[in-house]
Design a protein around this motif. Structure first.
Motif, mmCIF file in Angstrom:
data_model
loop_
_atom_site.group_PDB
_atom_site.id
_atom_site.type_symbol
_atom_site.label_atom_id
_atom_site.label_comp_id
_atom_site.label_asym_id
_atom_site.label_seq_id
_atom_site.Cartn_x
_atom_site.Cartn_y
_atom_site.Cartn_z
ATOM 1 N N ARG A 1 0.416 -1.426 0.069
ATOM 2 C CA ARG A 1 -0.025 0.133 -0.268
ATOM 3 C C ARG A 1 0.784 1.054 -0.170
ATOM 4 O O ARG A 1 1.962 1.215 0.829
ATOM 5 N N THR A 2 0.381 2.640 -0.813
ATOM 6 C CA THR A 2 1.204 4.006 -1.228
ATOM 7 C C THR A 2 0.204 4.359 -0.082
ATOM 8 O O THR A 2 1.531 5.367 0.214
ATOM 9 N N ALA A 3 -0.517 4.199 0.880
ATOM 10 C CA ALA A 3 -0.722 5.439 1.966
ATOM 11 C C ALA A 3 -1.471 4.219 2.980
ATOM 12 O O ALA A 3 -1.645 3.376 2.766
ATOM 13 N N PRO A 4 -1.338 4.954 4.381
ATOM 14 C CA PRO A 4 -1.916 4.523 5.458
ATOM 15 C C PRO A 4 -3.016 4.324 5.531
ATOM 16 O O PRO A 4 -3.736 4.004 5.119
ATOM 17 N N ARG A 5 -3.815 2.693 5.807
ATOM 18 C CA ARG A 5 -5.155 2.478 6.351
ATOM 19 C C ARG A 5 -5.149 3.037 8.138
ATOM 20 O O ARG A 5 -4.545 2.883 8.392
ATOM 21 N N HIS A 6 -6.256 2.958 7.260
ATOM 22 C CA HIS A 6 -7.055 3.304 8.594
ATOM 23 C C HIS A 6 -8.573 2.721 9.304
ATOM 24 O O HIS A 6 -9.225 2.218 9.116
ATOM 25 N N ARG A 7 -8.072 1.447 10.739
ATOM 26 C CA ARG A 7 -9.702 0.944 10.700
ATOM 27 C C ARG A 7 -10.614 1.793 10.982
ATOM 28 O O ARG A 7 -10.844 2.468 12.115
ATOM 29 N N VAL A 8 -11.819 1.042 11.097
ATOM 30 C CA VAL A 8 -12.700 1.925 10.974
ATOM 31 C C VAL A 8 -13.965 0.541 11.115
ATOM 32 O O VAL A 8 -13.699 0.364 10.551
ATOM 33 N N LEU A 9 -15.280 1.085 11.179
ATOM 34 C CA LEU A 9 -16.123 0.327 11.138
ATOM 35 C C LEU A 9 -17.701 0.977 10.635
ATOM 36 O O LEU A 9 -17.883 2.053 11.851
ATOM 37 N N LYS A 10 -18.002 1.261 9.794
ATOM 38 C CA LYS A 10 -18.738 1.979 9.534
ATOM 39 C C LYS A 10 -19.907 1.470 8.227
ATOM 40 O O LYS A 10 -19.107 0.880 7.273
ATOM 41 N N ARG A 11 -20.862 2.127 8.550
ATOM 42 C CA ARG A 11 -22.144 1.390 7.495
ATOM 43 C C ARG A 11 -21.801 2.408 6.460
ATOM 44 O O ARG A 11 -21.175 3.666 6.202
ATOM 45 N N GLY A 12 -21.669 1.497 4.585
ATOM 46 C CA GLY A 12 -21.711 1.737 3.648
ATOM 47 C C GLY A 12 -22.976 1.905 2.684
ATOM 48 O O GLY A 12 -23.554 0.147 2.599
ATOM 49 N N THR A 13 -22.795 1.404 1.414
ATOM 50 C CA THR A 13 -22.965 1.555 0.417
ATOM 51 C C THR A 13 -22.131 1.641 -0.865
ATOM 52 O O THR A 13 -22.046 2.779 -0.569
ATOM 53 N N LEU A 14 -22.922 1.021 -1.830
ATOM 54 C CA LEU A 14 -22.339 0.687 -2.911
ATOM 55 C C LEU A 14 -22.794 0.691 -4.049
ATOM 56 O O LEU A 14 -23.981 0.251 -3.883
ATOM 57 N N ALA A 15 -23.017 2.255 -4.203
ATOM 58 C CA ALA A 15 -23.869 2.640 -5.620
ATOM 59 C C ALA A 15 -24.156 2.605 -6.714
ATOM 60 O O ALA A 15 -22.644 3.648 -6.745
ATOM 61 N N PHE A 16 -24.341 1.801 -7.481
ATOM 62 C CA PHE A 16 -24.451 1.684 -8.879
ATOM 63 C C PHE A 16 -24.957 3.001 -9.911
ATOM 64 O O PHE A 16 -25.480 3.431 -9.512
ATOM 65 N N VAL A 17 -23.910 3.025 -10.404
ATOM 66 C CA VAL A 17 -24.217 4.107 -11.719
ATOM 67 C C VAL A 17 -25.445 3.499 -12.381
ATOM 68 O O VAL A 17 -26.451 4.985 -12.305
ATOM 69 N N GLY A 18 -26.263 2.649 -13.214
ATOM 70 C CA GLY A 18 -27.541 2.411 -13.395
ATOM 71 C C GLY A 18 -28.243 2.993 -12.200
ATOM 72 O O GLY A 18 -30.035 2.382 -12.886
ATOM 73 N N GLY A 19 -28.512 2.870 -10.900
ATOM 74 C CA GLY A 19 -29.095 2.651 -9.895
ATOM 75 C C GLY A 19 -29.689 1.903 -9.871
ATOM 76 O O GLY A 19 -28.329 0.531 -9.716
ATOM 77 N N GLY A 20 -29.575 1.894 -8.073
ATOM 78 C CA GLY A 20 -29.685 0.598 -6.914
ATOM 79 C C GLY A 20 -27.963 0.541 -6.460
ATOM 80 O O GLY A 20 -27.258 1.355 -6.984
ATOM 81 N N GLY A 21 -27.763 -0.239 -5.425
ATOM 82 C CA GLY A 21 -26.660 -0.499 -4.902
ATOM 83 C C GLY A 21 -27.465 -1.757 -3.649
ATOM 84 O O GLY A 21 -27.869 -2.706 -3.495
ATOM 85 N N VAL A 22 -25.661 -1.713 -2.456
ATOM 86 C CA VAL A 22 -25.768 -2.973 -1.953
ATOM 87 C C VAL A 22 -25.355 -2.555 -0.328
ATOM 88 O O VAL A 22 -24.465 -1.310 -1.154
ATOM 89 N N ASP A 23 -25.178 -3.072 0.579
ATOM 90 C CA ASP A 23 -25.198 -2.811 1.472
ATOM 91 C C ASP A 23 -23.872 -3.116 1.808
ATOM 92 O O ASP A 23 -23.294 -4.005 1.679
ATOM 93 N N CYS A 24 -22.956 -2.393 2.184
ATOM 94 C CA CYS A 24 -21.470 -3.205 3.014
ATOM 95 C C CYS A 24 -21.154 -2.340 4.780
ATOM 96 O O CYS A 24 -22.103 -1.239 4.645
ATOM 97 N N MET A 25 -20.325 -3.054 5.300
ATOM 98 C CA MET A 25 -19.474 -2.459 6.221
ATOM 99 C C MET A 25 -17.963 -1.734 5.600
ATOM 100 O O MET A 25 -17.408 -2.788 5.481
ATOM 101 N N VAL A 26 -17.845 -0.695 6.111
ATOM 102 C CA VAL A 26 -16.240 -0.239 5.376
ATOM 103 C C VAL A 26 -15.134 -0.690 6.854
ATOM 104 O O VAL A 26 -15.633 -0.312 8.106
ATOM 105 N N ARG A 27 -13.829 -1.458 6.645
ATOM 106 C CA ARG A 27 -13.275 -2.260 7.442
ATOM 107 C C ARG A 27 -12.360 -1.040 7.902
ATOM 108 O O ARG A 27 -10.958 -1.537 8.779
ATOM 109 N N ASN A 28 -11.603 -0.632 6.518
ATOM 110 C CA ASN A 28 -10.634 -0.129 7.348
ATOM 111 C C ASN A 28 -10.362 0.885 5.345
ATOM 112 O O ASN A 28 -11.276 0.513 4.457
ATOM 113 N N ILE A 29 -9.719 1.929 5.472
ATOM 114 C CA ILE A 29 -10.365 2.746 4.105
ATOM 115 C C ILE A 29 -8.647 3.890 4.801
ATOM 116 O O ILE A 29 -7.892 4.128 5.481
#
Length: 84
Positions: A9-37
């Motif tokens: 990795r070229t940038a340091p990771r930060h551990r998180v636990l955050k609710r997110g969504t993957l939003a698709f271009v044509g509409g719709g999406g899925v829920d996700c949990m962000v574990r590090n960023i």
């Protein structure tokens, strides 16, 4: 991890636990949990990575965070994404 593991990795990771969504271009999406960023990408937990489009937006509403990204790896219900 063993002592010979090379960090790619070229940038340091930060551990998180955050609710997110993957939003698709044509509409719709899925829920996700962000574990590090980092400034370059994130590791996400999702129910099923099969069938994800080649690009989408990661939305973390609590942080008013929206970034276009694409998957770079997947393993069971975890995926790594790189920010575009």
């Amino acid at each position: 991890m063993n002592g010979s593991t090379i960090e790619k990795r070229t940038a340091p990771r930060h551990r998180v636990l955050k609710r997110g969504t993957l939003a698709f271009v044509g509409g719709g999406g899925v829920d996700c949990m962000v574990r590090n960023i980092s400034s370059n990408g994130a590791r996400l937990d999702i129910v099923n990575p099969v069938g994800l489009p080649p690009s989408f937006k990661l939305v973390i509403e609590a942080d008013q965070f929206i970034r276009r990204c694409h998957p770079v790896w997947s393993n069971d219900n975890r995926i790594g994404v790189a920010f575009d």
